[in-house]
Every structure is written in structure tokens, then in C-alpha cells.
Scaffold this active site. Structure first.
Site, PDB file in Angstrom:
ATOM      1  N   ALA A 158       0.831  -1.203   0.000  1.00  0.00           N
ATOM      2  CA  ALA A 158       0.000   0.000   0.000  1.00  0.00           C
ATOM      3  C   ALA A 158       0.866   1.255   0.000  1.00  0.00           C
ATOM      4  O   ALA A 158       0.557   2.236  -0.691  1.00  0.00           O
ATOM      5  CB  ALA A 158      -0.932  -0.012   1.207  1.00  0.00           C
ATOM      6  N   THR A 215      20.067   0.490  -2.100  1.00  0.00           N
ATOM      7  CA  THR A 215      19.817   1.719  -1.340  1.00  0.00           C
ATOM      8  C   THR A 215      20.787   1.783  -0.167  1.00  0.00           C
ATOM      9  O   THR A 215      21.044   0.780   0.505  1.00  0.00           O
ATOM     10  CB  THR A 215      18.365   1.773  -0.850  1.00  0.00           C
ATOM     11  OG1 THR A 215      18.084   0.619  -0.044  1.00  0.00           O
ATOM     12  CG2 THR A 215      17.397   1.807  -2.029  1.00  0.00           C
ATOM     13  N   LEU A 216      21.298   2.997   0.081  1.00  0.00           N
ATOM     14  CA  LEU A 216      22.352   3.199   1.083  1.00  0.00           C
ATOM     15  C   LEU A 216      21.958   4.222   2.136  1.00  0.00           C
ATOM     16  O   LEU A 216      22.817   4.858   2.744  1.00  0.00           O
ATOM     17  CB  LEU A 216      23.644   3.640   0.380  1.00  0.00           C
ATOM     18  CG  LEU A 216      24.198   2.655  -0.658  1.00  0.00           C
ATOM     19  CD1 LEU A 216      25.337   3.296  -1.442  1.00  0.00           C
ATOM     20  CD2 LEU A 216      24.650   1.370   0.000  1.00  0.00           C
ATOM     21  N   GLY A 238      22.583   7.746  -0.170  1.00  0.00           N
ATOM     22  CA  GLY A 238      22.006   7.693  -1.506  1.00  0.00           C
ATOM     23  C   GLY A 238      21.781   6.267  -1.967  1.00  0.00           C
ATOM     24  O   GLY A 238      21.273   5.426  -1.220  1.00  0.00           O
ATOM     25  N   ASP A 282       9.863   2.709   0.993  1.00  0.00           N
ATOM     26  CA  ASP A 282       8.707   2.451   0.131  1.00  0.00           C
ATOM     27  C   ASP A 282       8.399   3.655  -0.749  1.00  0.00           C
ATOM     28  O   ASP A 282       7.993   3.494  -1.912  1.00  0.00           O
ATOM     29  CB  ASP A 282       7.487   2.096   0.976  1.00  0.00           C
ATOM     30  CG  ASP A 282       7.653   0.773   1.703  1.00  0.00           C
ATOM     31  OD1 ASP A 282       8.374  -0.096   1.191  1.00  0.00           O
ATOM     32  OD2 ASP A 282       7.061   0.622   2.789  1.00  0.00           O
ATOM     33  N   SER A 313       3.390  10.902   5.074  1.00  0.00           N
ATOM     34  CA  SER A 313       4.578  11.727   4.821  1.00  0.00           C
ATOM     35  C   SER A 313       4.927  11.832   3.341  1.00  0.00           C
ATOM     36  O   SER A 313       5.880  12.527   2.990  1.00  0.00           O
ATOM     37  CB  SER A 313       5.783  11.137   5.571  1.00  0.00           C
ATOM     38  OG  SER A 313       6.219   9.916   4.972  1.00  0.00           O
TER      39      SER A 313
END
Length: 321
Positions: A59, A236-237, A241, A268, A307
């Protein structure tokens, strides 16, 4: 029983003609609590919050893409409890197509989220209705999945539901194996891109190449994934970044520096924006640059879906230095 969302949540001034996205995944309610720091084993701390917010990785990713203007449908399940309405509220507001959302007897999925003062979170997930998302329910949405330009999936539904997807996808399969589970290696190699953090990447590599010595650098991790047959991958870090590996090589994606309030769901948001970029025809590095900005924006607000930015919000700039 199915639910259908009204299209009014699609942000004004955006287009749904950029290519369709189908997200196959979880729908939860998040029970959100704030603490000064995470408790140690056996320790009780005072906290605040206790709000119930819409969540679930599926979702979340659907809402993130839809709020940015994507044409998004969700294949998932909620329970027959009152929490289902909470879980669906932001999906409806964002204009996500819920025609393939099932209602199954029992509770809606639940995530218990604890957020510390530094923005880091810990999460316990209870599957609830998401446990009904096996191969049969996924195949029931086969026409929608086959028609989509981008199909997104995560690890919060049963293994057999995930493993049914590659045979149905005719577009691009964006796979975020989080949490990582044992999967047919052919499913991992069908991921285009595979999106993982460093911990998840190590677990995936252990499945694809069990005899490989774990790589020590992010660049080596990505090379190992592509050497193992994954056509494209995004690592992903966090605040550093991301790294992208595709047919053109490795690409470093800078972060967008922000003062993080709550990192819940920021990954997400990254994936939802990545799917949107790919659906509208961006190459993978360009889509990842947008995703880096959207993920950073999400970390500046509380909760996951509340958010996420709309197409009208100003996104933080990438640190190109």
C-alpha cells in the site's frame, strides 16, 4: 467482496497516461509509537503517540506512486475488521484502483512501529489478511498484471504469491524482496530491477550464489548480483544515496540531505517513485534520482503514507557535490 477507489485523489495537473503500475503486496495498519531511544531486551520505556495509520509495504508503494501522478492499481487483501477502513483511507485518497483488492475473513495486517528520537525505527509485522495473497489470488488479477507497464512486489505476502508473478508479467518486474525469504532463484533473476538495501542484498546473494564470499563494498555487491544473473539492481544506502547497476554499468545516485524526523516508509516512497519514473519511460538511473528525492522528502514527516509528497510538493535537491 472488492473495493473500488474514486479517481478524485489523483493530484491536479498530472497525467495518468505515463504508463500503468500494478503493485502486488501488503496492506496494513501501522500502530505508531515514539520513544527517546529503542528499548533494550527486557526493558520498559515511556513513549508517546499510539496512532493508527495506513501502512503495509504494498500500500505504501502504491500510494507513493499515485500521489506523484501515477496510474496505479493494487492487488492485495484486507480483513473484515474495522481497521480495514484505516488501511484503505490513503489509497482511496490517492486515487489507487482497488478493484483487485479482496476482503477476507479475519484481521487486517498490522505493523507495530517504534520510532526513536533520531528517526530510526523498528517494526514488527503481523500478516493478517496478507497471508491470503497466495498464487490463486495473484493469478486472479492476471489480466491487470499482464497489462501493466511496471509490476511492483515486496516480501510481505506469501512466497507462492510472489513466485506466481514472473509468468504473468509482460512489462517490467520491480521486485523489492523485503523482508527477504527463500524464493525460487529464477524469480530473483526475473527482477528488473531488484531493489535491496545492504542487508537484503547479502541475503539474496546467499540464495543466488551460496558459495560466494560476501563482497565487502557496495559496488562489489552490485557486481555480484548482476554476475549472478540479475539484469538490473538498485542498492539503497540510506543517507548515502543509492547505487544502480544496469546494462550501462554502475551509477552512483547522490542523497538529498534532510533533517530526518521518521524514516518509516521512506524506502517504500523511494520504490513508488522509482516505479513512476520507469512507467513514464525514464532510464533506471534517472528514475533512481527522482526516487532519492522522494524518499528523503518522506523522512521529514511522521508515519509512512502521511509523509509522502504530491506532484505539487517541492522535493529536496540531490547533493551533487
Amino acid at each position: 467482496m472488492t473495493h473500488q477507489a474514486a479517481p478524485s485523489g489523483v493530484p491536479a495537473g498530472t497525467s495518468s497516461s505515463d504508463g500503468s503500475i500494478v503493485v502486488v503486496g501488503s496492506v496494513n495498519v501501522d500502530l505508531l509509537a515514539q520513544v527517546r531511544r529503542h528499548p533494550r531486551p527486557g526493558e520498559t520505556l515511556h513513549g508517546s503517540g499510539g496512532r493508527m495509520l495506513p501502512g503495509g509495504k504494498g500500500a505504501n508503494q502504491a500510494v507513493a506512486a499515485a500521489r506523484l501522478g501515477g496510474q496505479v492499481a493494487l492487488v492485495g487483501a484486507v480483513g473484515t475488521d474495522a481497521q480495514a477502513e484505516v488501511a484503505l483511507s490513503a489509497l482511496r485518497e490517492a486515487g489507487v484502483d482497488l478493484a483487485h483488492l479482496a476482503e477476507v475473513e479475519g484481521p487486517t495486517g498490522l505493523a507495530i512501529v517504534t520510532v526513536a528520537q533520531d528517526g530510526e525505527n523498528s517494526i514488527v509485522v503481523i500478516a493478517g489478511a496478507n497471508g491470503a495473497m497466495g498464487a490463486q489470488r495473484v493469478r486472479a488479477a492476471g489480466d491487470a498484471i499482464a497489462a501493466a507497464r511496471i509490476v511492483v512486489c515486496q516480501g510481505e505476502i506469501p512466497r507462492e504469491g510472489i513466485e506466481a508473478l514472473p509468468a504473468l508479467v509482460t512489462g517490467r518486474f520491480l521486485h523489492n524482496p523485503a523482508p527477504v525469504m527463500e524464493l525460487d532463484p529464477a524469480v530473483l533473476r526475473a527482477s528488473d530491477p531488484l531493489v535491496v538495501n545492504q542487508h537484503e542484498a547479502a541475503l539474496v546473494l546467499a540464495q543466488l550464489t551460496p558459495d560466494l564470499t560476501p563482497p565487502e563494498t557496495p559496488e562489489a555487491v552490485l557486481r555480484a548480483l548482476t554476475d549472478a544473473g540479475v539484469p538490473a539492481a538498485v542498492l539503497t544506502l540510506g543517507a548515502e544515496g543509492a547505487l544502480v547497476a544496469d546494462a550501462d554499468g554502475l551509477h552512483r545516485i547522490p542523497p538529498a540531505p534532510v533533517d530526518a524526523v521518521d524514516t518509516t516508509g521512506a524506502g517504500d516512497a523511494f520504490i513508488g517513485a522509482l516505479a513512476l519514473g520507469l512507467a513514464r519511460g525514464d532510464d533506471l538511473p534517472s528514475a533512481a534520482r527522482l526516487a532519492s528525492r522522494v524518499g528523503a522528502f518522506a523522512a521529514t514527516g511522521e508515519g509512512a503514507q502521511p509523509s509522502y509528497p504530491s506532484a505539487q510538493d517541492l522535493l529536496p535537491e540531490l547533493d551533487e557535490a
